[in-house]
Design an enzyme around this catalytic site. Sequence first.
Site, mmCIF file in Angstrom:
data_model
loop_
_atom_site.group_PDB
_atom_site.id
_atom_site.type_symbol
_atom_site.label_atom_id
_atom_site.label_comp_id
_atom_site.label_asym_id
_atom_site.label_seq_id
_atom_site.Cartn_x
_atom_site.Cartn_y
_atom_site.Cartn_z
ATOM 1 N N ARG A 27 -0.269 -1.223 14.743
ATOM 2 C CA ARG A 27 0.883 -1.810 15.424
ATOM 3 C C ARG A 27 0.461 -2.220 16.818
ATOM 4 O O ARG A 27 -0.498 -1.700 17.355
ATOM 5 C CB ARG A 27 2.027 -0.775 15.560
ATOM 6 C CG ARG A 27 2.640 -0.339 14.237
ATOM 7 C CD ARG A 27 3.547 -1.417 13.675
ATOM 8 N NE ARG A 27 4.110 -1.040 12.387
ATOM 9 C CZ ARG A 27 3.556 -1.274 11.209
ATOM 10 N NH1 ARG A 27 2.387 -1.888 11.143
ATOM 11 N NH2 ARG A 27 4.138 -0.915 10.092
ATOM 12 N N ARG A 47 0.839 -1.193 0.000
ATOM 13 C CA ARG A 47 0.000 0.000 0.000
ATOM 14 C C ARG A 47 0.875 1.245 0.000
ATOM 15 O O ARG A 47 2.019 1.217 0.438
ATOM 16 C CB ARG A 47 -0.888 -0.002 1.252
ATOM 17 C CG ARG A 47 -1.887 -1.145 1.261
ATOM 18 C CD ARG A 47 -2.908 -0.959 2.369
ATOM 19 N NE ARG A 47 -2.293 -0.945 3.688
ATOM 20 C CZ ARG A 47 -2.902 -0.494 4.777
ATOM 21 N NH1 ARG A 47 -4.121 -0.014 4.704
ATOM 22 N NH2 ARG A 47 -2.289 -0.527 5.941
ATOM 23 N N LYS A 104 5.002 -10.798 9.921
ATOM 24 C CA LYS A 104 4.203 -10.781 8.692
ATOM 25 C C LYS A 104 4.548 -11.965 7.780
ATOM 26 O O LYS A 104 5.699 -12.176 7.420
ATOM 27 C CB LYS A 104 4.456 -9.455 7.971
ATOM 28 C CG LYS A 104 3.480 -9.147 6.885
ATOM 29 C CD LYS A 104 3.377 -7.646 6.728
ATOM 30 C CE LYS A 104 2.821 -7.224 5.410
ATOM 31 N NZ LYS A 104 2.656 -5.767 5.346
HETATM 32 P P1 ATP Z 1 1.929 -2.382 7.608
HETATM 33 O O1 ATP Z 1 2.393 -3.763 7.286
HETATM 34 O O2 ATP Z 1 3.009 -1.472 7.999
HETATM 35 O O3 ATP Z 1 0.715 -2.339 8.470
HETATM 36 P P2 ATP Z 1 0.719 -2.264 5.159
HETATM 37 O O4 ATP Z 1 -0.267 -3.258 5.579
HETATM 38 O O5 ATP Z 1 0.223 -1.059 4.453
HETATM 39 O O6 ATP Z 1 1.524 -1.692 6.331
HETATM 40 P P3 ATP Z 1 1.653 -3.519 2.918
HETATM 41 O O7 ATP Z 1 1.489 -2.377 2.032
HETATM 42 O O8 ATP Z 1 0.632 -4.598 2.926
HETATM 43 O O9 ATP Z 1 1.853 -2.990 4.359
HETATM 44 O O10 ATP Z 1 3.047 -4.197 2.653
HETATM 45 C C1 ATP Z 1 4.232 -3.436 2.553
HETATM 46 C C2 ATP Z 1 5.080 -3.627 3.796
HETATM 47 O O11 ATP Z 1 5.232 -5.004 4.095
HETATM 48 C C3 ATP Z 1 6.490 -3.125 3.593
HETATM 49 O O12 ATP Z 1 6.589 -1.790 3.962
HETATM 50 C C4 ATP Z 1 7.337 -4.035 4.481
HETATM 51 O O13 ATP Z 1 7.418 -3.545 5.795
HETATM 52 C C5 ATP Z 1 6.551 -5.316 4.525
HETATM 53 N N1 ATP Z 1 7.079 -6.339 3.606
HETATM 54 C C6 ATP Z 1 7.623 -6.201 2.372
HETATM 55 N N2 ATP Z 1 7.943 -7.389 1.846
HETATM 56 C C7 ATP Z 1 7.577 -8.319 2.750
HETATM 57 C C8 ATP Z 1 7.645 -9.752 2.801
HETATM 58 N N3 ATP Z 1 8.128 -10.464 1.796
HETATM 59 N N4 ATP Z 1 7.194 -10.350 3.924
HETATM 60 C C9 ATP Z 1 6.691 -9.649 4.953
HETATM 61 N N5 ATP Z 1 6.596 -8.321 4.963
HETATM 62 C C10 ATP Z 1 7.038 -7.657 3.881
#
Ligand code: ATP
Length: 327
Positions: A324, A123, A188
């Site tokens: 978070r 995102r 994650k």
């Molecule tokens: P957040 O995870 O901070 O709540 P978000 O849900 O908006 O934000 P996404 O946009 O879904 O996050 O995913 C992007 C974020 O996920 C990146 O900023 C990084 O921190 C994390 N990320 C990137 N690649 C991976 C991966 N392969 N596995 C887990 N996390 C990842």
Amino acid sequence: MPMNSLTFPILRLLSDGHFRSGEALAAQFGVTRATVWNALRDAESHGVRLFSVRGKGYRLPEPVNFLDRERLRALLADHANLYTLEIHDRMESTNSHLMRAAAEGAPHATCVITELQTAGRGRRGRAWQTGLGDSLTFSVLWRFDCGAGALSGLSLAVGVALIRALRELGATKAQLKWPNDIVSGRKKLAGILIELQGDMDGASAAVIGIGLNLRLSEATRRAIAQPATSLQELLDVPVQRDVALATLLRHLADVLALFERGGFEPLRDEWIAHHAYHNAAVRLLLPDGREIDGVAQDVAADGALLVRAAQGVQRFTAGEISLRAAA
Ligand code: ATP
């Protein structure tokens, strides 16, 4: 053969993880060693890690389980005819590709999968990190009769599909993190990125992008700015990429069919039951930089998160908010 068209045939040959000499590779494809070398540099320039040892040749750090279209169709069983499968070697972003294809009329339930995604997106311009063979990165196009305005709970519904699939694969500790992350032990494991096309009230289309870590190299882990995990860390027996993909696609189709009939509401209790932060102290990071502390109390039928904060219960709609654990 031009350099780029040789890169993936060589990588497929190297997918068993064994060494092959430059000479053997050149002989196999009827090209010079310099051409092989160029193809391998091409792979490295796209983030593929290769070991090269003088006298032994080249190998991939770990075996790579490339997808096989026919096996995938067999694993999809009843769902094979629903999906139009497009399997690519490499692509910047499956969501970007499918958003363009959707605008040009790609059929409902087109599924674009790439072996290697070189510029995966999250995102708000954030990056999704992956390595060759380490993950599943794919996007599914779903066309709706209703307008985009009615799709607010869609990303949460997709989370339920992932949880069902991950549990079937044995990852019983997988949980949801509002609005649309999959975590295990609060690290994650997978991410969902949904992009919409169409009017707020005419017909609409959603491109549902999913990235799931099957394993994580140290280099990828370092590039991720938050704790991350992979299926390999959660399962005793490794799961084949096509088995994982077929399981995800089967559950996705079933959940989307439910969503088409009743929206997120019929999936809401199941979502809450798997929320890692249900009744937990959380901090919400808002797009304007504000941070709000409270307790995650409920999720509404439109996917909004209800947080009990100092000022009373506040409602947050997904989009640009990150959740978070409370500091
Ligand atoms: P957040 O995870 O901070 O709540 P978000 O849900 O908006 O934000 P996404 O946009 O879904 O996050 O995913 C992007 C974020 O996920 C990146 O900023 C990084 O921190 C994390 N990320 C990137 N690649 C991976 C991966 N392969 N596995 C887990 N996390 C990842």
